[in-house]
Motif scaffolding. Sequence first.
Motif, PDB file in Angstrom:
ATOM      1  N   MET A   1       0.759  -0.957   0.083  1.00 19.57           N
ATOM      2  CA  MET A   1      -0.016   0.013   0.002  1.00 19.57           C
ATOM      3  C   MET A   1       0.879   1.278   0.123  1.00 19.57           C
ATOM      4  O   MET A   1       1.783   1.233   0.899  1.00 19.57           O
ATOM      5  CB  MET A   1      -0.865  -0.143   1.343  1.00 19.57           C
ATOM      6  N   ARG A   2       0.665   2.235  -0.899  1.00 21.58           N
ATOM      7  CA  ARG A   2       1.480   3.213  -0.919  1.00 21.58           C
ATOM      8  C   ARG A   2       0.690   4.590  -0.690  1.00 21.58           C
ATOM      9  O   ARG A   2      -0.424   4.648  -0.541  1.00 21.58           O
ATOM     10  CB  ARG A   2       1.796   3.639  -2.473  1.00 21.58           C
ATOM     11  N   VAL A   3       1.324   5.553   0.109  1.00 22.74           N
ATOM     12  CA  VAL A   3       0.802   6.696   0.643  1.00 22.74           C
ATOM     13  C   VAL A   3       1.491   7.854   0.020  1.00 22.74           C
ATOM     14  O   VAL A   3       2.696   7.691  -0.065  1.00 22.74           O
ATOM     15  CB  VAL A   3       0.924   6.768   2.055  1.00 22.74           C
ATOM     16  N   ASN A   4       0.815   8.976  -0.509  1.00 24.53           N
ATOM     17  CA  ASN A   4       1.537  10.129  -0.690  1.00 24.53           C
ATOM     18  C   ASN A   4       1.055  11.361   0.053  1.00 24.53           C
ATOM     19  O   ASN A   4       0.108  11.093   0.444  1.00 24.53           O
ATOM     20  CB  ASN A   4       1.238  10.550  -2.310  1.00 24.53           C
ATOM     21  N   LEU A   5       2.073  12.025   0.351  1.00 26.16           N
ATOM     22  CA  LEU A   5       1.939  13.207   1.391  1.00 26.16           C
ATOM     23  C   LEU A   5       2.288  14.336   0.842  1.00 26.16           C
ATOM     24  O   LEU A   5       3.278  14.711  -0.027  1.00 26.16           O
ATOM     25  CB  LEU A   5       2.998  12.878   2.542  1.00 26.16           C
ATOM     26  N   ARG A   6       1.454  15.378   0.295  1.00 24.30           N
ATOM     27  CA  ARG A   6       1.369  16.464  -0.352  1.00 24.30           C
ATOM     28  C   ARG A   6       1.399  17.754   0.546  1.00 24.30           C
ATOM     29  O   ARG A   6       0.550  17.819   1.446  1.00 24.30           O
ATOM     30  CB  ARG A   6       0.221  16.817  -1.214  1.00 24.30           C
ATOM     31  N   THR A   7       2.449  18.740   0.465  1.00 19.41           N
ATOM     32  CA  THR A   7       2.455  19.790   1.233  1.00 19.41           C
ATOM     33  C   THR A   7       1.504  20.798   0.763  1.00 19.41           C
ATOM     34  O   THR A   7       0.778  21.064   0.043  1.00 19.41           O
ATOM     35  CB  THR A   7       3.832  20.644   1.122  1.00 19.41           C
ATOM     36  N   LEU A   8       0.619  21.355   1.852  1.00 20.43           N
ATOM     37  CA  LEU A   8      -0.285  22.246   1.950  1.00 20.43           C
ATOM     38  C   LEU A   8       0.428  23.583   1.936  1.00 20.43           C
ATOM     39  O   LEU A   8       0.580  24.296   3.063  1.00 20.43           O
ATOM     40  CB  LEU A   8      -1.280  22.295   2.698  1.00 20.43           C
ATOM     41  N   GLY A   9       0.839  24.313   0.974  1.00 22.70           N
ATOM     42  CA  GLY A   9       1.817  25.461   0.914  1.00 22.70           C
ATOM     43  C   GLY A   9       3.061  25.273   0.137  1.00 22.70           C
ATOM     44  O   GLY A   9       3.370  24.263  -0.029  1.00 22.70           O
ATOM     45  N   SER A  10       4.002  26.179   0.437  1.00 24.80           N
ATOM     46  CA  SER A  10       5.084  26.200  -0.220  1.00 24.80           C
ATOM     47  C   SER A  10       6.239  25.990   0.917  1.00 24.80           C
ATOM     48  O   SER A  10       6.447  27.137   1.766  1.00 24.80           O
ATOM     49  CB  SER A  10       5.133  27.427  -1.134  1.00 24.80           C
ATOM     50  N   TRP A  11       6.898  25.123   0.880  1.00 30.78           N
ATOM     51  CA  TRP A  11       8.034  24.997   1.715  1.00 30.78           C
ATOM     52  C   TRP A  11       9.374  24.495   0.968  1.00 30.78           C
ATOM     53  O   TRP A  11       9.401  23.478   0.178  1.00 30.78           O
ATOM     54  CB  TRP A  11       7.732  23.971   2.722  1.00 30.78           C
ATOM     55  N   ASN A  12      10.572  25.447   1.099  1.00 33.82           N
ATOM     56  CA  ASN A  12      11.745  25.024   0.526  1.00 33.82           C
ATOM     57  C   ASN A  12      12.382  23.759   1.147  1.00 33.82           C
ATOM     58  O   ASN A  12      12.244  23.599   2.338  1.00 33.82           O
ATOM     59  CB  ASN A  12      12.664  26.214   0.780  1.00 33.82           C
ATOM     60  N   VAL A  19       5.494   7.397  -0.145  1.00 36.16           N
ATOM     61  CA  VAL A  19       5.799   6.191   0.950  1.00 36.16           C
ATOM     62  C   VAL A  19       5.554   4.654   0.471  1.00 36.16           C
ATOM     63  O   VAL A  19       4.392   4.773   0.102  1.00 36.16           O
ATOM     64  CB  VAL A  19       5.131   6.478   2.175  1.00 36.16           C
ATOM     65  N   GLU A  20       6.441   3.952   0.275  1.00 36.47           N
ATOM     66  CA  GLU A  20       6.161   2.646  -0.220  1.00 36.47           C
ATOM     67  C   GLU A  20       6.708   1.576   0.549  1.00 36.47           C
ATOM     68  O   GLU A  20       6.356   0.488   0.181  1.00 36.47           O
ATOM     69  CB  GLU A  20       6.748   2.583  -1.770  1.00 36.47           C
ATOM     70  N   SER A  21       7.236   1.820   1.447  1.00 39.63           N
ATOM     71  CA  SER A  21       7.980   0.958   2.259  1.00 39.63           C
ATOM     72  C   SER A  21       7.816   1.185   3.864  1.00 39.63           C
ATOM     73  O   SER A  21       7.820   2.590   4.268  1.00 39.63           O
ATOM     74  CB  SER A  21       9.639   0.622   2.188  1.00 39.63           C
ATOM     75  N   TYR A  22       7.838   0.272   4.739  1.00 38.82           N
ATOM     76  CA  TYR A  22       7.313   0.760   6.176  1.00 38.82           C
ATOM     77  C   TYR A  22       8.290  -0.182   6.997  1.00 38.82           C
ATOM     78  O   TYR A  22       8.651  -1.163   6.827  1.00 38.82           O
ATOM     79  CB  TYR A  22       5.895   0.321   6.398  1.00 38.82           C
ATOM     80  N   PRO A  23       8.578   0.455   8.354  1.00 40.51           N
ATOM     81  CA  PRO A  23       8.410   1.729   8.773  1.00 40.51           C
ATOM     82  C   PRO A  23       9.029   2.641   8.062  1.00 40.51           C
ATOM     83  O   PRO A  23       9.936   2.666   7.266  1.00 40.51           O
ATOM     84  CB  PRO A  23       8.525   1.678  10.179  1.00 40.51           C
TER      85      PRO A  23
END
Length: 104
Positions: A1-12, A19-23
């Motif tokens: 199971m994959r997870v994508n995390l997207r920033t809310l805003g602009s961060w340098n 995320v494809e492997s755990y932990p």
Amino acid sequence: MRVNLRTLGSWNGVGEIHVESYPFILGRDSDTDCPLPLAFISRQHCQLLLRENRILIQDLESFNGTYLNGRRIVRPTPLNDGDEIRLGPLCLRVRMAIATPLGS
């Protein structure tokens, strides 16, 4: 199971996180799975875990805490599509991607 995390805003220095492997550990330390070069992020801030086909988020005793949908988490907590993770002022939107078998 994959997870994508997207920033809310602009961060340098912070883009979309795949995320494809755990932990999977997020933190400021360069040895983490996803180094986040931000002063308010602990060296090992939090981790994503896979347990019984569920993705969980766990704070790793970070100084500023890990928040899920506005609430500070104190134990491993399940993630759902559309959830918002906050590490200090950095906000990340959770997008779940369930792998499909080849040939489907």
